[in-house]
Enzyme design. Structure first.
Site, PDB file in Angstrom:
ATOM      1  N   ASP A  83      27.973 -19.307 -19.671  1.00 27.78           N
ATOM      2  CA  ASP A  83      26.928 -18.870 -20.688  1.00 27.78           C
ATOM      3  C   ASP A  83      27.165 -17.392 -21.114  1.00 27.78           C
ATOM      4  OD1 ASP A  83      24.286 -19.054 -22.006  1.00 27.78           O
ATOM      5  OD2 ASP A  83      23.341 -18.205 -20.165  1.00 27.78           O
ATOM      6  N   ASP A 105      30.224 -15.724 -27.318  1.00 30.21           N
ATOM      7  CA  ASP A 105      29.046 -15.327 -28.012  1.00 30.21           C
ATOM      8  C   ASP A 105      29.612 -13.927 -28.628  1.00 30.21           C
ATOM      9  OD1 ASP A 105      26.929 -14.060 -29.005  1.00 30.21           O
ATOM     10  OD2 ASP A 105      25.641 -13.730 -27.333  1.00 30.21           O
ATOM     11  N   GLU A 142      28.362 -18.565 -31.217  1.00 27.08           N
ATOM     12  CA  GLU A 142      26.679 -18.273 -31.821  1.00 27.08           C
ATOM     13  C   GLU A 142      27.077 -17.409 -33.025  1.00 27.08           C
ATOM     14  OE1 GLU A 142      23.981 -16.571 -28.969  1.00 27.08           O
ATOM     15  OE2 GLU A 142      23.328 -15.329 -30.584  1.00 27.08           O
ATOM     16  N   GLY A 190      14.566 -14.157 -21.918  1.00 26.17           N
ATOM     17  CA  GLY A 190      13.569 -13.523 -20.883  1.00 26.17           C
ATOM     18  C   GLY A 190      12.267 -14.415 -21.124  1.00 26.17           C
ATOM     19  N   HIS A 223      18.940 -21.662 -27.651  1.00 30.58           N
ATOM     20  CA  HIS A 223      18.686 -20.614 -26.649  1.00 30.58           C
ATOM     21  C   HIS A 223      17.499 -20.281 -26.335  1.00 30.58           C
ATOM     22  CE1 HIS A 223      23.218 -19.645 -25.501  1.00 30.58           C
ATOM     23  NE2 HIS A 223      23.159 -20.336 -26.575  1.00 30.58           N
ATOM     24  N   GLY A 224      17.453 -19.629 -25.426  1.00 29.76           N
ATOM     25  CA  GLY A 224      15.869 -19.044 -25.236  1.00 29.76           C
ATOM     26  C   GLY A 224      14.730 -19.985 -25.404  1.00 29.76           C
ATOM     27  N   ASN A 266      19.114 -24.543 -23.662  1.00 27.10           N
ATOM     28  CA  ASN A 266      19.221 -23.628 -22.619  1.00 27.10           C
ATOM     29  C   ASN A 266      17.826 -23.200 -21.715  1.00 27.10           C
ATOM     30  OD1 ASN A 266      21.840 -23.570 -23.389  1.00 27.10           O
ATOM     31  ND2 ASN A 266      22.083 -21.616 -23.576  1.00 27.10           N
TER      32      ASN A 266
HETATM   33 ZN   LIG Z   1      21.276 -17.664 -24.254  1.00 19.61          ZN
END
Ligand SMILES: [Zn+2]
Length: 349
Positions: A83, A105, A142, A190, A223-224, A266
């Site tokens: 990741d 990334d 990304e 987060g 993501h996130g 994710n």
């Molecule tokens: Zn991520």
């Protein structure tokens, strides 16, 4: 079953019209929780490790645990993914260990904080694609920059500062040949993603839908994408925690994404919340306990419950036995002869 290519998992998901959760791991209990959930729901599995996880657990411990998971669950296809690789070297070292997929990334510089230029991103991603595909390994890139910070990685901010430009996404896919593409549509890493339930002003699903129309052969990655459910926040706060109220990505928005080309989703924060809530509950209710197993077992069970729910919601449940794994060496041949090429100018033919 040996570890399988993430590309194969995602190609199968595209055929079946479902998404596959990618769950982060740092230790044995988290790996076991994912495998418990996958076994129960008969799901294909993507396990992923951040650079922080690899440092925390040490590469060899972590990778041997994944190998154990594969050996103990021969009926389940499992891909092991790096990741947010920050450099060619991070991706190369993951591939050397035996990871079957890497994320380069390149939206950030090697420091994992500073947004890069488009050309820098293309250059480093293309180098990783050349190296990985020669070895049959999948690459996720990304374009655009996600918000927030997790494991010390991220540019911070709300996630709306660098939303992906669809024209750039198409050019990026053409010039790099990535198998999967993470796009920035307003989500953040987060626990603190949105200050209220997100609507179209902060979560740009319309951009995702447009990118999928223009890049139908590149698997999209969200993501996130933890949902940060209130009940998991409440358990933590009920037993002495101090989380501020926050909103994640609603499952129905993820499902809308899955109907529009999202194949990898994710999820990390939800599992962290579930484990921490379970541990707090045990320590709060039975302060006399001191055997780690007394709280790690409920923590593992709490995470398995969330993972099984997501596997069902994303649609991957029941699909573990749909296909035989293609050896990584065969995937390498497919990349070499062009049959696995996703570049828009070639894949359209
Ligand atoms: Zn991520």
């Amino acid at each position: 079953m040996p570890l399988v290519s993430m590309r194969q998992l995602l190609d199968e998901a595209a055929k079946g019209g479902y998404g596959v959760g990618a769950f982060n791991v740092n230790d044995m209990e988290q790996i076991q929780a994912i495998m418990m959930a996958a076994k129960q729901t008969k799901s294909p599995v993507i396990v992923q490790a951040s650079r922080g996880a690899r440092a925390f657990a040490e590469d060899l411990y972590l990778f041997r645990l994944i190998q154990a998971a594969a050996e103990l669950n021969p009926e389940l296809p499992i891909a092991m993914h790096q990741d947010h690789g920050n450099s060619f070297e991070t991706c190369r070292s993951a591939i050397a260990l035996g990871y079957t997929s890497v994320m380069m990334d390149g939206s950030l510089l090697e420091d994992g904080k500073t947004p890069s230029t488009f050309e820098q991103n293309v250059d480093v991603t293309r180098r990783v694609v050349d190296f990985a595909h020669e070895r049959g390994v999948t690459v996720e890139g990304e374009i655009g920059v996600l918000g927030g910070i997790e494991d010390g990685h991220g540019a911070g901010g709300t996630g709306l500062e660098h939303v992906t430009d669809p024209d750039q996404a198409v050019e990026f896919a053409e010039r790099t040949g990535v198998d999967a593409l993470a796009i920035a549509i307003g989500t953040s890493h987060g626990a603190y993603k949105f200050s209220k339930k997100p609507d179209g002003s902060v979560l740009k699903m319309d951009i995702l839908i447009e990118i999928h129309k223009r890049l139908p052969h590149t698997h999209l990655v969200m993501h996130g994408s933890s949902s940060v459910p209130k009940d998991l926040q409440d358990i933590i706060n009920q037993y002495g925690g101090k989380l501020k109220p926050t909103w994640g990505v609603p499952v129905e928005e993820i499902q809308l994404g899955i109907r529009n080309g999202v194949r990898k989703v994710n999820v990390d924060t939800d599992n962290r919340l579930a484990m921490t809530g379970a541990i707090r509950k045990v320590l709060w209710e039975t302060p006399e306990k001191f055997d780690p197993r007394d709280y790690l077992k409920p923590a593992r069970e709490a995470m398995a419950k969330v993972v099984a729910l997501r596997m069902t919601q994303f649609g991957q449940a029941g699909h573990a036995g749909d296909y035989a794994p293609i050896p990584i060496t065969e995937m390498a041949k497919g990349y070499a002869n062009g049959s696995l090429d996703t570049r828009p100018s070639l894949a359209a033919k």
